[in-house]
Design an enzyme around this catalytic site. Structure first.
Site, short mmCIF file in Angstrom:
data_model
loop_
_atom_site.label_atom_id
_atom_site.label_comp_id
_atom_site.label_asym_id
_atom_site.label_seq_id
_atom_site.Cartn_x
_atom_site.Cartn_y
_atom_site.Cartn_z
N SER A 45 21.04 -25.08 -7.04
CA SER A 45 22.04 -25.89 -6.35
C SER A 45 22.89 -25.06 -5.40
CB SER A 45 22.95 -26.56 -7.39
OG SER A 45 24.05 -27.19 -6.76
N TYR B 248 23.51 -28.71 0.22
CA TYR B 248 24.54 -29.67 0.61
C TYR B 248 25.02 -29.28 1.99
CZ TYR B 248 25.18 -31.89 -3.98
OH TYR B 248 25.00 -32.61 -5.14
N THR C 254 20.00 -32.72 -0.17
CA THR C 254 20.52 -33.86 -0.92
C THR C 254 21.31 -34.77 0.01
OG1 THR C 254 20.59 -32.68 -3.02
CG2 THR C 254 22.05 -34.58 -2.79
N LYS D 225 16.17 -35.37 -0.89
CA LYS D 225 16.53 -35.82 -2.23
C LYS D 225 17.59 -36.92 -2.15
CE LYS D 225 18.15 -34.01 -6.71
NZ LYS D 225 19.37 -34.82 -6.89
N HIS E 7 20.83 -39.58 -8.43
CA HIS E 7 21.77 -38.55 -8.88
C HIS E 7 22.10 -38.73 -10.37
CE1 HIS E 7 23.71 -35.53 -6.20
NE2 HIS E 7 24.38 -35.24 -7.30
#
Length: 362
Positions: free
Chosen positions: A112, A136, A162, A230, A254
């Site tokens: 992440s 992100y 994402t 995603k 999510h």
């Protein structure tokens, strides 16, 4: 695996044990969902409604296996650890423990942006297998590009963008618990970057800086890595993403942590699979707890799945040994399900592997 207590036989066992070990506020962060948790519950309930079709006396099962290939990389089973933020909340090793477990069990690992270990640290101990970086998008495009360049330089093999969380969900369980990140845990890959500007509404504060289709197109243009999108829950979004050049789709809500009252991922998966070319891998997350869930996802059109919250629970209970153990549990359960349904290879898993009542087929 000698450090694992004998009564930990399933992922649910780890969940129950983790709740007794974690502080209440951290438990609320890890296990909580948006608003009333309807999406989180539906992710499970809809998987449970799918029934398996057992087959008997099938020849050739002795030579079976559940290996697969994604973007030129071989996995022991069609499974990756999902991008989970702040894994040091559950164990001091955090992401380093999870990637070690993934390597030991031959599954993929996605780091992440909000990891509590740097992407370079993780890359140093990760093998040259399915090592992906989840992105992100940052308010400043230069900061986003810097993250991409760091991932490329560290040897990550794919970029997972994402798109379904431009804002956090309304997580009442976290609010009630008073959850705050402890001083020992931070999004270390974002250190030094500016905080989002303040505003008096969701739109003024967050959505003015939110990524859009042009943002995705620019990311694809800027990197040589395959880009996987995603957070796709609608066939039209999947089609548009592929037209832009996305090379993979992750069907995800999510885990119910962002928008409540959505359908489950397993419900929308078949339509999304039909909406994109067969050569585009389609993956699924949210709700996976059993090897039979992986089987159901593949029978419904997925090429692989990602595992989320259960990794946190295993970390809290037994660190890297716990994560390795749950991954092995899922492999054993998947292989048992395949064998009993007459499937020697993943390619044998079809929609006909699911039970369809006669009334539904007329």
């Amino acid at each position: 695996m000698s450090a694992i207590p004998a009564d930990l036989c399933s992922l649910e066992d780890y969940q129950h044990r983790a709740q007794t070990l974690l502080p209440a506020d951290i438990w609320a962060y890890i296990s909580g969902a948006s608003m009333d948790g309807f999406t989180q519950q539906r992710n499970r309930s809809q998987l449970d409604t799918l029934l398996l079709q057992q087959r008997i006396l099938v020849d050739g099962l002795g030579q079976g296996d559940c290996r697969t290939e994604l973007f030129g990389q071989t996995l022991t089973l069609p499974l990756l650890i999902a991008p989970l933020a702040y894994q040091k909340l559950a164990h001091p090793m955090g992401e380093l423990a999870s990637v070690q477990a993934a390597a030991a069990q031959g599954v993929g690992f996605c780091l992440s942006t909000l990891a509590s270990s740097t992407l370079e640290e993780v890359a140093q101990i990760a093998p040259d297998t399915a090592r992906w970086f989840q992105l992100y998008c940052q308010p400043d495009p230069d900061d986003t590009l810097n993250l991409i360049r760091r991932a490329e330089a560290a040897g990550y093999r794919a970029l997972v963008v994402t798109a379904d969380a431009p804002i956090n969900g309304v997580r009442n369980a976290e609010q009630r618990s008073g959850f705050r990140l402890p001083d020992t845990v931070a999004a270390v890959n974002l250190q030094g970057l500016p905080k989002p500007e303040a505003g008096d509404s969701v739109f003024a504060c967050w959505m003015q800086q939110a990524p859009n289709w042009n943002t995705l197109a620019e990311i694809i243009r800027q990197t040589h890595l395959p880009v996987i999108l995603k957070g796709v829950m609608h066939p039209a979004d999947a089609q548009q993403a592929v037209e832009l050049g996305v090379q993979g789709i992750i069907v995800s809500n999510h885990g119910g942590r962002v928008l409540d009252s959505q359908p489950s991922t397993i419900e929308v998966l078949p339509a999304i699979r039909r909406s994109v070319p067969a050569e585009i891998p389609v993956l699924l997350d949210s709700g996976i707890r059993r090897g039979s869930d992986i089987f159901k996802a593949l029978a419904s059109g997925a090429d692989a799945v990602l595992l989320g919250r259960s990794v946190f629970y295993a970390l809290a209970v037994a660190g890297p040994f716990g994560v390795a153990h749950i991954l092995r549990i899922l492999r054993d359960e998947l292989e048992a399900t395949m064998a009993l349904c007459g499937c020697a290879r993943l390619a044998d898993i079809k929609s006909s592997s699911l039970y369809l009542p006669l009334s539904a087929s007329i």
